[in-house]
Write a protein that holds these residues in place. Structure first.
Motif, PDB file in Angstrom:
ATOM      1  N   VAL A  83      26.120 -10.006  51.631  1.00  0.00           N
ATOM      2  CA  VAL A  83      27.440 -10.600  51.440  1.00  0.00           C
ATOM      3  C   VAL A  83      27.423 -12.101  51.748  1.00  0.00           C
ATOM      4  O   VAL A  83      28.168 -12.870  51.155  1.00  0.00           O
ATOM      5  CB  VAL A  83      28.491  -9.868  52.304  1.00  0.00           C
ATOM      6  CG1 VAL A  83      29.853 -10.527  52.176  1.00  0.00           C
ATOM      7  CG2 VAL A  83      28.592  -8.397  51.889  1.00  0.00           C
ATOM      8  N   PHE A  94      33.057 -11.544  51.589  1.00  0.00           N
ATOM      9  CA  PHE A  94      33.533 -10.181  51.728  1.00  0.00           C
ATOM     10  C   PHE A  94      34.606  -9.829  50.701  1.00  0.00           C
ATOM     11  O   PHE A  94      34.626  -8.718  50.169  1.00  0.00           O
ATOM     12  CB  PHE A  94      34.052  -9.944  53.148  1.00  0.00           C
ATOM     13  CG  PHE A  94      32.943  -9.791  54.156  1.00  0.00           C
ATOM     14  CD1 PHE A  94      32.168  -8.645  54.175  1.00  0.00           C
ATOM     15  CD2 PHE A  94      32.655 -10.793  55.063  1.00  0.00           C
ATOM     16  CE1 PHE A  94      31.125  -8.494  55.076  1.00  0.00           C
ATOM     17  CE2 PHE A  94      31.624 -10.658  55.982  1.00  0.00           C
ATOM     18  CZ  PHE A  94      30.858  -9.513  55.983  1.00  0.00           C
ATOM     19  N   THR A  98      33.410  -7.034  47.930  1.00  0.00           N
ATOM     20  CA  THR A  98      34.015  -5.702  47.994  1.00  0.00           C
ATOM     21  C   THR A  98      34.900  -5.423  46.785  1.00  0.00           C
ATOM     22  O   THR A  98      35.055  -4.265  46.399  1.00  0.00           O
ATOM     23  CB  THR A  98      34.788  -5.504  49.311  1.00  0.00           C
ATOM     24  OG1 THR A  98      35.805  -6.507  49.447  1.00  0.00           O
ATOM     25  CG2 THR A  98      33.846  -5.558  50.506  1.00  0.00           C
ATOM     26  N   ASP A 111      26.034  -4.206  54.971  1.00  0.00           N
ATOM     27  CA  ASP A 111      25.682  -5.607  54.773  1.00  0.00           C
ATOM     28  C   ASP A 111      24.395  -5.969  55.491  1.00  0.00           C
ATOM     29  O   ASP A 111      24.181  -5.601  56.650  1.00  0.00           O
ATOM     30  CB  ASP A 111      26.840  -6.464  55.294  1.00  0.00           C
ATOM     31  CG  ASP A 111      26.518  -7.941  55.281  1.00  0.00           C
ATOM     32  OD1 ASP A 111      26.214  -8.453  54.194  1.00  0.00           O
ATOM     33  OD2 ASP A 111      26.567  -8.580  56.356  1.00  0.00           O
ATOM     34  N   ALA A 133      35.034 -10.400  58.071  1.00  0.00           N
ATOM     35  CA  ALA A 133      35.352  -9.329  57.123  1.00  0.00           C
ATOM     36  C   ALA A 133      36.730  -8.714  57.340  1.00  0.00           C
ATOM     37  O   ALA A 133      37.344  -8.219  56.390  1.00  0.00           O
ATOM     38  CB  ALA A 133      34.295  -8.232  57.236  1.00  0.00           C
ATOM     39  N   ARG A 136      39.949  -8.257  54.845  1.00  0.00           N
ATOM     40  CA  ARG A 136      39.635  -8.866  53.552  1.00  0.00           C
ATOM     41  C   ARG A 136      38.796  -7.962  52.658  1.00  0.00           C
ATOM     42  O   ARG A 136      38.352  -8.381  51.587  1.00  0.00           O
ATOM     43  CB  ARG A 136      38.886 -10.194  53.774  1.00  0.00           C
ATOM     44  CG  ARG A 136      39.620 -11.154  54.694  1.00  0.00           C
ATOM     45  CD  ARG A 136      38.897 -12.466  54.872  1.00  0.00           C
ATOM     46  NE  ARG A 136      38.779 -13.154  53.603  1.00  0.00           N
ATOM     47  CZ  ARG A 136      37.644 -13.669  53.114  1.00  0.00           C
ATOM     48  NH1 ARG A 136      36.525 -13.551  53.810  1.00  0.00           N
ATOM     49  NH2 ARG A 136      37.626 -14.281  51.969  1.00  0.00           N
ATOM     50  N   ILE A 137      38.600  -6.702  53.063  1.00  0.00           N
ATOM     51  CA  ILE A 137      37.642  -5.851  52.359  1.00  0.00           C
ATOM     52  C   ILE A 137      38.343  -4.725  51.604  1.00  0.00           C
ATOM     53  O   ILE A 137      39.225  -4.051  52.130  1.00  0.00           O
ATOM     54  CB  ILE A 137      36.579  -5.298  53.327  1.00  0.00           C
ATOM     55  CG1 ILE A 137      37.212  -4.652  54.571  1.00  0.00           C
ATOM     56  CG2 ILE A 137      35.641  -6.419  53.750  1.00  0.00           C
ATOM     57  CD1 ILE A 137      36.206  -4.031  55.524  1.00  0.00           C
ATOM     58  N   VAL A 141      32.894  -1.160  55.108  1.00  0.00           N
ATOM     59  CA  VAL A 141      31.738  -2.036  55.309  1.00  0.00           C
ATOM     60  C   VAL A 141      31.102  -1.761  56.666  1.00  0.00           C
ATOM     61  O   VAL A 141      31.779  -1.762  57.697  1.00  0.00           O
ATOM     62  CB  VAL A 141      32.144  -3.525  55.229  1.00  0.00           C
ATOM     63  CG1 VAL A 141      30.938  -4.422  55.519  1.00  0.00           C
ATOM     64  CG2 VAL A 141      32.742  -3.856  53.865  1.00  0.00           C
ATOM     65  N   PRO A 446      43.814  -5.169  50.552  1.00  0.00           N
ATOM     66  CA  PRO A 446      42.542  -4.697  51.124  1.00  0.00           C
ATOM     67  C   PRO A 446      42.768  -3.631  52.194  1.00  0.00           C
ATOM     68  O   PRO A 446      43.526  -3.847  53.135  1.00  0.00           O
ATOM     69  CB  PRO A 446      41.939  -5.965  51.734  1.00  0.00           C
ATOM     70  CG  PRO A 446      42.592  -7.094  51.016  1.00  0.00           C
ATOM     71  CD  PRO A 446      43.988  -6.622  50.704  1.00  0.00           C
TER      72      PRO A 446
END
Length: 457
Positions: A83, A94, A98, A111, A133, A136-137, A141, A446
């Motif tokens: 990433v 991220f 994603t 990752d 992260a 925001r994913i 993860v 997200p």
């Protein structure tokens, strides 16, 4: 007056209705379950698969989808994704990584500890990764830690903090902050902690010079099969001596397959992966100067590719993962076509499933095989017990896949941050039409979670 018996019966009926109501039911005549492909209805409650039953079974749910002949797969698990955030977010990040994963039917990624700054070689660096992260994913993860010279004392704290294992290089990684281990240092790391070690296995003494050249044949000759074979022999010897659990990353050399097979037969705890580019592309088709095809180890000839497919069929190679290793267009040096100067890595996270399905079905493999290689296998490798299977109790990570549709790849429409790919303009079979993460669509806000190694909160 209502009798007591009637009131009790009504109460029990109400409780039964509550217990059998679901948040989501997805029906497909081609559900890929651990028992094989079959018509099924998948019922979801509180983010988990609560029931798998007959396609026509009467089920009540807040939402229902009937996919008909479209295939329903478990969310894919990709345990080899770079990433690059924080520090080199212009390469990837991220949010973009994603989104690409979700668009490609990948609902869980793990990752790699480089090429971010700092690399994930300490518990503090892992904290920075997680902060980058968080929120925001689009998919779940997890993180690998890194084993580099001088960080033996950091391995246990990283493992305790929840990384799934450790990546090490036996050759220059391409970035100065993540130096390689010698075979002796690798063995010391194996002895330091009982954990999964992932090894980029190329022997530096077997790799040729780095003279500028636009010839792909020159680049392949500079990183011969012998470089992989020698390094893999070092990994096998270290795992055999210490009893450690080792995993060979991005296997490219088919000549190393017998060595891995023999080690497995002897009880050495070793597994191996390969990647879509080694299974779909061939050296013969790479034009000179086409640096978008550069990766390390390199894409080899068609006979080598076919031998890797045979090793998958035989179970010597355990999983297929992307090794999504993107960079900015400038670093690929398309301006000069110089393979020696170009960054080595291929971005394919969004395309992995159709790339593999295109090749697999031509060779007589089924969607069950693809799910084993790309979902349940990688989940087992990382110890993600709730991922990678359509099974009661597992996370309701689901993928709608049309195995008969075709698509022409347009790099400008991919979710990857940078539009660089050797697959541009290729026709692939299979289209991902949608995905759910724990029973909720992966589009929108997200909702991915940060994962920890099992047993670590």
């Amino acid at each position: 007056m209502i009798s007591a018996d009637l009131r009790v019966r009504d109460h029990l009926t109400h409780l039964e209705a509550e217990l059998t109501d679901f948040d989501l039911v997805v029906r497909s005549r081609r559900a890929i379950t651990p028992d094989g492909e079959r018509p099924a209805a998948i019922a979801v409650r509180d983010g988990r698969i609560a029931e798998i039953t007959d396609y026509h079974a009467p089920l009540h749910a807040d939402r229902e989808e009937d996919l008909g002949r479209l295939a329903l797969l478990p969310g894919l698990v990709d345990t080899h994704v770079h990433v690059n955030e924080p520090g080199r977010t212009e390469w990837e990040g991220f949010a973009s990584a994603t989104r690409a994963a979700a668009a490609g039917g990948v609902t869980t990624i793990v990752d790699m500890p480089l090429n971010s700054l700092p690399p994930t070689t300490t518990a503090d660096a892992l904290t920075l990764k997680r902060k980058a992260a968080a929120g925001r994913i689009q998919v779940d993860v997890g993180f690998w830690g890194g084993a580099v010279p001088g960080n033996l004392a950091d391995l246990a704290p990283l493992h305790d903090a929840g990384v799934f294992g450790f990546k090490a290089f036996l050759i220059d990684s391409g970035v100065p902050e993540f130096p390689p281990l010698t075979p002796e240092q690798l063995r010391a790391a194996f002895q330091e902690i009982d954990a999964l070690f992932l090894v980029h296995a190329e022997d530096p003494d077997s790799v040729g010079g780095h003279e500028s050249s636009t010839s792909y044949a020159d680049f392949v000759a500079s990183r011969p099969r012998s470089a992989e074979n020698t390094a893999i022999a070092h990994v096998v010897a270290a795992a055999r001596k210490t009893g450690a659990r080792a995993h060979i990353l991005h296997l490219s050399s088919s000549e190393a397959v017998p060595l891995i097979a023999a080690a497995k037969a002897d009880g050495v705890r070793i597994t191996a992966e390969t990647c879509p580019h080694y299974l779909a592309l061939t050296a013969e088709e790479v034009p000179d100067g086409a640096t978008e095809f550069k990766c390390c180890p390199p894409i080899r000839d068609a006979a080598n590719r076919d031998a890797l497919w045979a090793a998958l069929a035989d179970g010597v190679i355990d999983v297929i993962v992307s090794d999504h290793s993107p960079c900015t267009p400038e670093l690929k040096r398309a301006d000069t076509g110089d393979f020696a100067a170009a960054w080595g890595g291929i971005a394919s996270l969004q395309l992995s499933l159709p790339i593999i399905w295109t090749q697999a079905r031509e060779r007589g493999h089924s969607l069950n095989d693809v799910v084993r290689w790309m979902a349940s296998g990688p989940a087992a490798l990382a110890g993600l017990g709730a991922k990678g299977r359509l099974a009661v109790g597992g996370d309701a990570d689901l993928v709608v896949f049309d195995p008969d549709a075709t698509q022409r790849v347009d790099v400008e429409r991919l979710q990857h941050r940078n539009p660089v790919s050797p697959y541009h303009d290729k026709i692939l079979t299979g289209v991902v039409l949608g995905s759910w993460l724990r029973g909720n669509p992966t589009v929108g806000e997200p909702a991915g979670r940060l994962l920890h190694r099992e047993g670590v909160k």
